[in-house]
Design a protein around this motif. Structure first.
Motif, PDB file in Angstrom:
ATOM      1  N   ARG A 236       0.835  -1.212   0.000  1.00  0.00           N
ATOM      2  CA  ARG A 236       0.000   0.000   0.000  1.00  0.00           C
ATOM      3  C   ARG A 236       0.865   1.256   0.000  1.00  0.00           C
ATOM      4  O   ARG A 236       0.552   2.235  -0.685  1.00  0.00           O
ATOM      5  N   PHE A 237       1.959   1.241   0.750  1.00  0.00           N
ATOM      6  CA  PHE A 237       2.866   2.382   0.744  1.00  0.00           C
ATOM      7  C   PHE A 237       3.477   2.604  -0.645  1.00  0.00           C
ATOM      8  O   PHE A 237       3.757   3.737  -1.036  1.00  0.00           O
ATOM      9  N   ALA A 238       3.692   1.509  -1.372  1.00  0.00           N
ATOM     10  CA  ALA A 238       4.256   1.612  -2.728  1.00  0.00           C
ATOM     11  C   ALA A 238       3.213   1.988  -3.770  1.00  0.00           C
ATOM     12  O   ALA A 238       3.553   2.178  -4.942  1.00  0.00           O
ATOM     13  N   GLY A 239       1.944   2.062  -3.346  1.00  0.00           N
ATOM     14  CA  GLY A 239       0.888   2.434  -4.280  1.00  0.00           C
ATOM     15  C   GLY A 239       0.267   1.261  -5.018  1.00  0.00           C
ATOM     16  O   GLY A 239      -0.447   1.461  -6.002  1.00  0.00           O
ATOM     17  N   PHE A 240       0.523   0.034  -4.528  1.00  0.00           N
ATOM     18  CA  PHE A 240      -0.037  -1.149  -5.170  1.00  0.00           C
ATOM     19  C   PHE A 240      -1.397  -1.476  -4.551  1.00  0.00           C
ATOM     20  O   PHE A 240      -1.590  -1.325  -3.346  1.00  0.00           O
ATOM     21  N   SER A 241      -2.317  -1.958  -5.383  1.00  0.00           N
ATOM     22  CA  SER A 241      -3.673  -2.272  -4.933  1.00  0.00           C
ATOM     23  C   SER A 241      -3.808  -3.768  -4.659  1.00  0.00           C
ATOM     24  O   SER A 241      -3.578  -4.596  -5.555  1.00  0.00           O
ATOM     25  N   SER A 242      -4.206  -4.114  -3.434  1.00  0.00           N
ATOM     26  CA  SER A 242      -4.418  -5.520  -3.095  1.00  0.00           C
ATOM     27  C   SER A 242      -5.596  -6.100  -3.869  1.00  0.00           C
ATOM     28  O   SER A 242      -5.573  -7.266  -4.271  1.00  0.00           O
ATOM     29  N   ARG A 243      -6.631  -5.287  -4.078  1.00  0.00           N
ATOM     30  CA  ARG A 243      -7.795  -5.765  -4.836  1.00  0.00           C
ATOM     31  C   ARG A 243      -7.419  -6.105  -6.278  1.00  0.00           C
ATOM     32  O   ARG A 243      -7.818  -7.146  -6.805  1.00  0.00           O
ATOM     33  N   LYS A 244      -6.670  -5.219  -6.904  1.00  0.00           N
ATOM     34  CA  LYS A 244      -6.254  -5.483  -8.286  1.00  0.00           C
ATOM     35  C   LYS A 244      -5.368  -6.724  -8.350  1.00  0.00           C
ATOM     36  O   LYS A 244      -5.418  -7.477  -9.329  1.00  0.00           O
ATOM     37  N   MET A 245      -4.562  -6.928  -7.305  1.00  0.00           N
ATOM     38  CA  MET A 245      -3.699  -8.107  -7.288  1.00  0.00           C
ATOM     39  C   MET A 245      -4.525  -9.388  -7.184  1.00  0.00           C
ATOM     40  O   MET A 245      -4.200 -10.400  -7.801  1.00  0.00           O
ATOM     41  N   VAL A 246      -5.601  -9.363  -6.399  1.00  0.00           N
ATOM     42  CA  VAL A 246      -6.484 -10.529  -6.310  1.00  0.00           C
ATOM     43  C   VAL A 246      -7.057 -10.856  -7.683  1.00  0.00           C
ATOM     44  O   VAL A 246      -7.068 -12.015  -8.120  1.00  0.00           O
ATOM     45  N   TRP A 247      -7.538  -9.823  -8.392  1.00  0.00           N
ATOM     46  CA  TRP A 247      -8.072 -10.044  -9.735  1.00  0.00           C
ATOM     47  C   TRP A 247      -7.001 -10.614 -10.658  1.00  0.00           C
ATOM     48  O   TRP A 247      -7.238 -11.584 -11.392  1.00  0.00           O
ATOM     49  N   PHE A 248      -5.831  -9.992 -10.635  1.00  0.00           N
ATOM     50  CA  PHE A 248      -4.761 -10.410 -11.543  1.00  0.00           C
ATOM     51  C   PHE A 248      -4.372 -11.867 -11.315  1.00  0.00           C
ATOM     52  O   PHE A 248      -4.279 -12.654 -12.266  1.00  0.00           O
ATOM     53  N   CYS A 249      -4.159 -12.226 -10.063  1.00  0.00           N
ATOM     54  CA  CYS A 249      -3.685 -13.584  -9.768  1.00  0.00           C
ATOM     55  C   CYS A 249      -4.731 -14.638 -10.087  1.00  0.00           C
ATOM     56  O   CYS A 249      -4.418 -15.687 -10.664  1.00  0.00           O
ATOM     57  N   PHE A 250      -5.979 -14.370  -9.740  1.00  0.00           N
ATOM     58  CA  PHE A 250      -7.017 -15.358 -10.022  1.00  0.00           C
ATOM     59  C   PHE A 250      -7.256 -15.492 -11.526  1.00  0.00           C
ATOM     60  O   PHE A 250      -7.427 -16.612 -12.042  1.00  0.00           O
ATOM     61  N   LEU A 251      -7.296 -14.367 -12.237  1.00  0.00           N
ATOM     62  CA  LEU A 251      -7.546 -14.448 -13.676  1.00  0.00           C
ATOM     63  C   LEU A 251      -6.382 -15.130 -14.394  1.00  0.00           C
ATOM     64  O   LEU A 251      -6.597 -15.924 -15.327  1.00  0.00           O
ATOM     65  N   LEU A 252      -5.148 -14.839 -13.973  1.00  0.00           N
ATOM     66  CA  LEU A 252      -3.988 -15.477 -14.608  1.00  0.00           C
ATOM     67  C   LEU A 252      -3.969 -16.969 -14.323  1.00  0.00           C
ATOM     68  O   LEU A 252      -3.828 -17.789 -15.253  1.00  0.00           O
ATOM     69  N   SER A 253      -4.109 -17.343 -13.065  1.00  0.00           N
ATOM     70  CA  SER A 253      -4.054 -18.771 -12.726  1.00  0.00           C
ATOM     71  C   SER A 253      -5.245 -19.520 -13.310  1.00  0.00           C
ATOM     72  O   SER A 253      -5.106 -20.650 -13.797  1.00  0.00           O
ATOM     73  N   GLY A 254      -6.427 -18.892 -13.278  1.00  0.00           N
ATOM     74  CA  GLY A 254      -7.595 -19.538 -13.866  1.00  0.00           C
ATOM     75  C   GLY A 254      -7.476 -19.679 -15.376  1.00  0.00           C
ATOM     76  O   GLY A 254      -7.874 -20.698 -15.950  1.00  0.00           O
ATOM     77  N   GLY A 255      -6.911 -18.656 -16.022  1.00  0.00           N
ATOM     78  CA  GLY A 255      -6.716 -18.739 -17.468  1.00  0.00           C
ATOM     79  C   GLY A 255      -5.767 -19.850 -17.866  1.00  0.00           C
ATOM     80  O   GLY A 255      -6.018 -20.593 -18.823  1.00  0.00           O
ATOM     81  N   LEU A 256      -4.669 -19.994 -17.119  1.00  0.00           N
ATOM     82  CA  LEU A 256      -3.726 -21.071 -17.427  1.00  0.00           C
ATOM     83  C   LEU A 256      -4.328 -22.442 -17.119  1.00  0.00           C
ATOM     84  O   LEU A 256      -4.088 -23.414 -17.846  1.00  0.00           O
ATOM     85  N   ALA A 257      -5.131 -22.527 -16.049  1.00  0.00           N
ATOM     86  CA  ALA A 257      -5.797 -23.802 -15.748  1.00  0.00           C
ATOM     87  C   ALA A 257      -6.804 -24.149 -16.834  1.00  0.00           C
ATOM     88  O   ALA A 257      -6.910 -25.311 -17.256  1.00  0.00           O
ATOM     89  N   GLY A 258      -7.564 -23.146 -17.310  1.00  0.00           N
ATOM     90  CA  GLY A 258      -8.512 -23.395 -18.396  1.00  0.00           C
ATOM     91  C   GLY A 258      -7.810 -23.792 -19.678  1.00  0.00           C
ATOM     92  O   GLY A 258      -8.272 -24.682 -20.412  1.00  0.00           O
ATOM     93  N   LEU A 259      -6.673 -23.153 -19.963  1.00  0.00           N
ATOM     94  CA  LEU A 259      -5.886 -23.527 -21.146  1.00  0.00           C
ATOM     95  C   LEU A 259      -5.379 -24.956 -21.018  1.00  0.00           C
ATOM     96  O   LEU A 259      -5.368 -25.721 -22.001  1.00  0.00           O
TER      97      LEU A 259
END
Length: 362
Positions: A236-259
């Protein structure tokens, strides 16, 4: 009396590096004891399990076929786990990816075009990503536990697949067997070499591992994953969003699992049926940790876990043991990996009525 874990001030780099090898050695040792208790020759059993499949061309091809989905799924999970986000539902995302990617060859079963296979692969990845988006949505907006939601969605996906292949998608010319129409040749991943069945799904998995490794090693997004995983407050101090990270990680891992799911269908099976996975999504969790949460490490550990599938099938026929032996080996491997990592990073303290004694395990 209670037992506590106290983080070590400095962990051993050597033991951290050797941890997977120590875990594998302990798994082999206790596996030998297990075979002895079953009344089998431990040396013969271990040879059939881990060595014999490496000297047969057919087994090597099967090894690559089984390693492909394990590597692909584990690569996505490494990003999740390094960011301290726990996607346990890759098995369900694998299944949904297979379903969504099969829509075109099931409904347009006579269509044969060079575009068919790329469309299937893209649809499979999108399907897996969207399904993984459900626990991400629930975590971000309702603060639900992603472990529980992603895991429960596995059974929803499996039951949906079972309903499809026994109902709306069942092959009308399939003599009432619960499976879809067989895919046309244009919908199948081609074989890499003519000497066996290994298909280009394995090459896609290796490519995915290198792409994600590059992202984690050389891009800002990879740095963000590591920072948030180590400390959300620092993120948070670095300006990173935890919510966006949740989206990114789930969509990436889910996309690779679906592939991985549609690659398995279009490469190894050629049609949908009630059971399309021996548990790749769950085994990939072991692959991710055995590979030290490193995408390139997932390649090696994926081949090792794929070998347990091949070896497990071999000892069933040669020694007459249960098919559950493979699961036992995989479970022991995960247990020893996590145990070794815990003892490397933490001291074990046993506290007696206000007094404590430190465990000496390392």
């Amino acid at each position: 009396m209670r037992i506590e874990l106290e983080r070590r001030a400095d962990s051993s780099p050597l033991f951290s590096l050797l941890s997977p090898l120590i875990a594998f050695g302990l798994t082999v040792f206790f596996g030998a004891i297990m075979f002895a208790l079953l009344g089998k020759d431990p040396m013969e059993a271990l040879y059939s399990f881990f060595i014999e499949p490496l000297f047969d061309i057919w087994s090597l091809h099967e090894l690559m076929i089984k390693a492909a989905p394990l590597i692909m799924i584990a690569v996505g999970l490494t990003v999740c786990y390094r960011s301290n986000i726990w996607n346990i539902g890759a098995e369900g995302q694998f299944t949904v990816g297979a379903i969504v990617g099969s829509i075109v060859p099931v409904y347009f079963y006579e269509w044969s075009s060079p575009l068919l296979l790329p469309i299937m692969l893209v649809m499979g990845a999108v399907g897996g990503a969207l399904y993984a988006g459900i626990p991400a949505l629930l975590k971000n907006y309702f603060n639900t536990n992603e472990i529980l939601t992603s895991l429960m969605l596995v059974y929803v996906a499996q039951l949906f697949l079972d309903w499809l292949v026994r109902g709306a998608w069942r092959n009308p010319q399939g003599f009432n067997f619960p499976q879809t129409r067989e895919f046309v040749d244009a919908a199948m991943l081609p074989e890499m070499v003519s000497s066996g069945r290994a298909h280009y799904g394995f090459a896609i998995a290796i490519l995915a591992a290198f792409v994600v490794w590059f992202m984690m090693r050389f891009t800002l997004k990879g740095f963000e994953v590591n920072v948030i995983g180590q400390s959300q407050r620092a993120g948070r101090f670095a300006g990173f969003s935890s919510r966006k990270m949740v989206w990114f990680c789930f969509l990436l891992s889910g996309g690779l699992a679906g592939l991985a799911g549609i690659s398995e269908i279009s490469g190894a099976l050629g049609y949908l049926q009630p059971q399309i996975s021996p548990g790749y999504g769950f085994t990939a969790i072991i692959v991710a940790f055995l590979g030290r949460l490193n995408p390139l490490g997932a390649i090696v550990s994926g081949l090792v876990l794929a070998l347990t599938y091949i070896g497990g099938e071999g000892v069933q026929f040669t020694l007459g043991v249960s098919d559950k032996v493979t699961r036992v080996f995989q479970g022991m491997l995960l247990f020893f990996v996590l145990s070794c990592d815990t003892l490397i990073l933490y001291k074990v303290r046993v506290i007696f009525a206000g007094k404590s004694s430190e465990g000496k395990a390392s």
